[in-house]
Motif scaffolding. Structure first.
Motif, PDB file in Angstrom:
ATOM      1  N   PRO A  65      33.113  21.735  -2.723  1.00  0.00           N
ATOM      2  CA  PRO A  65      32.558  22.102  -4.031  1.00  0.00           C
ATOM      3  C   PRO A  65      33.656  22.158  -5.079  1.00  0.00           C
ATOM      4  CG  PRO A  65      32.886  24.057  -2.707  1.00  0.00           C
ATOM      5  CD  PRO A  65      33.273  22.885  -1.834  1.00  0.00           C
ATOM      6  N   PRO A  66      33.291  22.245  -6.352  1.00  0.00           N
ATOM      7  CA  PRO A  66      34.305  22.500  -7.378  1.00  0.00           C
ATOM      8  C   PRO A  66      35.039  23.800  -7.095  1.00  0.00           C
ATOM      9  CG  PRO A  66      32.206  21.881  -8.375  1.00  0.00           C
ATOM     10  CD  PRO A  66      31.937  22.110  -6.918  1.00  0.00           C
ATOM     11  N   LEU A  67      36.232  23.940  -7.638  1.00  0.00           N
ATOM     12  CA  LEU A  67      36.990  25.169  -7.461  1.00  0.00           C
ATOM     13  C   LEU A  67      36.192  26.377  -7.939  1.00  0.00           C
ATOM     14  CD1 LEU A  67      39.974  26.330  -6.885  1.00  0.00           C
ATOM     15  CD2 LEU A  67      40.149  26.350  -9.367  1.00  0.00           C
ATOM     16  N   PHE A  68      35.500  26.220  -9.078  1.00  0.00           N
ATOM     17  CA  PHE A  68      34.727  27.322  -9.645  1.00  0.00           C
ATOM     18  C   PHE A  68      33.461  26.750 -10.260  1.00  0.00           C
ATOM     19  CE2 PHE A  68      33.580  29.750 -13.494  1.00  0.00           C
ATOM     20  CZ  PHE A  68      33.311  30.980 -12.916  1.00  0.00           C
ATOM     21  N   ARG A  69      32.367  27.465 -10.106  1.00  0.00           N
ATOM     22  CA  ARG A  69      31.134  27.032 -10.751  1.00  0.00           C
ATOM     23  C   ARG A  69      30.230  28.220 -11.027  1.00  0.00           C
ATOM     24  NH1 ARG A  69      30.524  26.012  -5.357  1.00  0.00           N
ATOM     25  NH2 ARG A  69      28.513  26.471  -4.367  1.00  0.00           N
ATOM     26  N   ARG A 102      32.485  15.164 -16.209  1.00  0.00           N
ATOM     27  CA  ARG A 102      33.204  15.259 -17.478  1.00  0.00           C
ATOM     28  C   ARG A 102      34.650  15.698 -17.255  1.00  0.00           C
ATOM     29  NH1 ARG A 102      30.449  18.916 -21.788  1.00  0.00           N
ATOM     30  NH2 ARG A 102      32.338  18.223 -22.882  1.00  0.00           N
ATOM     31  N   LEU A 103      34.894  16.383 -16.152  1.00  0.00           N
ATOM     32  CA  LEU A 103      36.222  16.921 -15.886  1.00  0.00           C
ATOM     33  C   LEU A 103      37.082  15.994 -15.036  1.00  0.00           C
ATOM     34  CD1 LEU A 103      35.352  20.643 -15.057  1.00  0.00           C
ATOM     35  CD2 LEU A 103      36.384  19.763 -17.143  1.00  0.00           C
ATOM     36  N   ALA A 104      36.493  14.934 -14.489  1.00  0.00           N
ATOM     37  CA  ALA A 104      37.211  14.124 -13.511  1.00  0.00           C
ATOM     38  C   ALA A 104      38.527  13.587 -14.063  1.00  0.00           C
ATOM     39  CB  ALA A 104      36.318  12.986 -13.022  1.00  0.00           C
ATOM     40  N   GLY A 105      38.501  13.077 -15.301  1.00  0.00           N
ATOM     41  CA  GLY A 105      39.736  12.549 -15.875  1.00  0.00           C
ATOM     42  C   GLY A 105      40.794  13.616 -16.063  1.00  0.00           C
ATOM     43  N   ARG A 106      40.365  14.795 -16.486  1.00  0.00           N
ATOM     44  CA  ARG A 106      41.331  15.877 -16.687  1.00  0.00           C
ATOM     45  C   ARG A 106      41.880  16.371 -15.350  1.00  0.00           C
ATOM     46  NH1 ARG A 106      38.344  19.175 -21.666  1.00  0.00           N
ATOM     47  NH2 ARG A 106      37.780  17.282 -22.812  1.00  0.00           N
ATOM     48  N   ALA A 107      41.040  16.333 -14.321  1.00  0.00           N
ATOM     49  CA  ALA A 107      41.536  16.706 -12.995  1.00  0.00           C
ATOM     50  C   ALA A 107      42.587  15.714 -12.511  1.00  0.00           C
ATOM     51  CB  ALA A 107      40.364  16.767 -12.006  1.00  0.00           C
ATOM     52  N   LEU A 117      37.458  22.083 -11.932  1.00  0.00           N
ATOM     53  CA  LEU A 117      38.059  21.436 -10.770  1.00  0.00           C
ATOM     54  C   LEU A 117      39.490  21.938 -10.605  1.00  0.00           C
ATOM     55  CD1 LEU A 117      36.832  17.755 -11.243  1.00  0.00           C
ATOM     56  CD2 LEU A 117      35.709  19.629 -10.031  1.00  0.00           C
ATOM     57  N   GLY A 118      40.012  21.781  -9.401  1.00  0.00           N
ATOM     58  CA  GLY A 118      41.376  22.214  -9.137  1.00  0.00           C
ATOM     59  C   GLY A 118      41.576  22.479  -7.668  1.00  0.00           C
TER      60      GLY A 118
END
Length: 497
Positions: free
Chosen positions: A335-339, A300-305, A489-490
């Motif tokens: 991994p994602p930046l935070f999870r 869901r975050l891929a586009g915003r990333a 993500l980031g």
């Protein structure tokens, strides 16, 4: 790596005052509110563990609820020999002191100048006294300056105490900034991204499909709002408000003009990151941890990333084109930046989940105190600082890996139970908070990729796709029985390359 003398500074986009709103009395917390505070907490803890200092722009220092909460947690853990140690430093712009900066922000809020509005996220009473059952004349008197504000009868204990702690912390001298030779206005950079003749526009056709699609959506939204009025984008709060967009003949809001909530969300992510990158570069001595907002999964975050990476590329295309370098290939195991993860077998209600998440921060209080104590030791006699210095003095990758592993091992002995800090191979550093109980275990993980000898490759618009986002779908070893509840993500960057 950006540095100033022996200090190394880290800028955290997650403390953006627009990210986390403080709920009003009787109102529910916003979506992912507790998770967002955990994200900020883990980023601050990682910053401290790596021997860096969190640099905070004056507007976030005063108006970010996320920063107020994490600063309260950290500064209250500072005792004994660490009492005079400063884990936060303020960046001032156009003011000689933090209190003067606050007084100027208060004046903007009370004046309500439409050309320079100050929409307070921490103190919404300033912008709409009537909605909070306050007399406008009395509020103006209470908020005439910082000293009167902190004694205002309508200000609750949490905000009053936090604002005082932060003001006392920032009596310490501000960061000695090294701004770029030339600065650009936010609106000018936003509108430039939609210009087909700009470096961004010329590179767009060569982007991989997803990145090309995100750029096309951003460019279309910017054109709908009007490329002939770049100043309208200078105040990014306008994108979030249900108010007429400047210059729109029909008096429509941004949401009405754009028509698609997800496209608007992409534009907000792009503009927010671009704003934060401008601020980071104005400081000039800080690396940045750029992060998206939170969602249930990274897809869901891929586009915003991608929008975030495009913002960084757009800024560099105008300000530091010589810094553009091909990025390192993405690591499919990153991994994602935070999870945040919880026990997959536990049937947790929302209330019980929030209890577990709150326990993660509470359990890490001792780790904060231990890190502050270690950082307060004299640098020439401190094993902690010797480890940090060895890491940055390494002359090749082998020495850097060895120094990083040695430093993280030393940190791991400091932080104790409930917090782990370790290398996941290469320059991937992972910090995890854990909490267990009758409601099942919970885990919050922060992972920073530090490529090269702790230097950061820049991103060219034409190569942004190779950096974003080869994320693994495999669970980390030992976590196969957990389920993810939120992630962001980031990555860590030096905005000047």
């Amino acid at each position: 790596m950006a540095r100033n003398d022996t200090a190394r500074y880290q800028y955290l986009e997650s403390i953006d005052s627009s990210r986390t709103l403080r709920p009003g009395p009787g109102q529910p917390d916003g979506e992912y509110a507790e998770e967002t505070h955990l994200q900020v907490f883990t980023e601050v803890l990682m910053t401290l563990a790596l021997g860096r200092t969190v640099v905070v722009p004056q507007s976030y220092a005063f108006d970010s609820y996320a920063f107020l909460r994490v600063a309260t947690d950290v500064l209250r853990a500072r005792t004994g020999a660490a009492a005079d140690h400063h884990p936060f430093r303020v960046h001032l712009h156009g003011a000689r002191s933090y209190r003067e900066a606050v007084d100027r922000m208060l004046a903007r809020a009370l004046t309500a100048d439409p050309a320079q509005p100050f929409l307070s996220r921490l103190l919404p009473e300033l912008n709409d006294p009537a909605a909070h059952d306050l007399d406008p004349a009395e509020l103006r008197e209470h908020a005439a300056d910082f000293e009167r504000l902190r004694r205002a009868p309508w200000l609750d204990d949490e905000r009053a105490a936090g604002l005082r702690l932060i003001a006392d912390e920032f009596d310490w001298p501000p960061v000695a900034a090294r701004p770029p030779a030339r600065t650009y206005r936010l609106g000018e950079l936003v509108v430039g991204a939609a210009d087909p003749t700009s470096p961004m526009g010329r590179s767009a056709a060569n982007l991989p499909e997803q990145q090309r699609d995100v750029h096309a959506a951003l460019a279309a939204a910017i054109r709908l709002l009007g490329t002939d009025r770049p100043a309208a984008f200078d105040n990014r709060s306008r994108l979030r408000l249900p108010l007429p967009w400047p210059g729109d003949p029909d008096g429509r809001s941004p949401a009405q003009i754009i028509g698609d909530p997800e496209t608007l969300a992409l534009l907000v992510e792009f503009v927010d990151t671009l704003y934060n990158v401008i601020v980071v570069d104005s400081i000039g001595v800080a690396d940045a941890t750029l992060s998206t907002g939170l969602a249930l999964d990274e897809h869901r975050l891929a586009g915003r990333a991608v929008a975030q990476e495009l913002a960084l590329a757009q800024y560099r295309s105008r300000t530091h084109p010589a810094a553009w370098l091909p990025p390192d290939p993405a690591d499919d195991g990153a991994p994602p930046l935070f999870r945040i993860e919880v026990d997959a077998a536990a049937a947790l209600t929302d209330a019980r989940t929030r209890t577990r998440l709150a326990a993660l921060r509470a359990n890490a209080t001792d780790a904060v105190a231990a890190l502050l104590q270690a950082r307060a030791e004299p640098r020439d006699r401190s094993p902690f600082w010797q480890g940090v210095d060895a890491l940055h003095a390494a002359e090749d990758q082998r020495a850097a890996h060895a120094a990083l592993d040695a430093h993280l091992t030393r940190v791991a002995t400091l932080v104790g139970n409930g917090v782990t800090v370790s290398s996941r191979g290469g320059y991937l550093v992972e910090l995890a908070l854990t909490a267990a109980g009758a409601a099942g275990p919970a885990l919050a993980t922060e992972a920073w990729q530090l490529p090269g000898l702790l230097g950061y490759s820049a991103t060219a618009a034409g190569a942004v796709g190779s950096l974003v986002y080869g994320r693994t779908k495999k669970a980390a070893a030992g976590r196969l029985r957990t389920r993810r509840t939120a992630c962001a993500l980031g990555r860590v960057v030096d905005v000047r390359g």
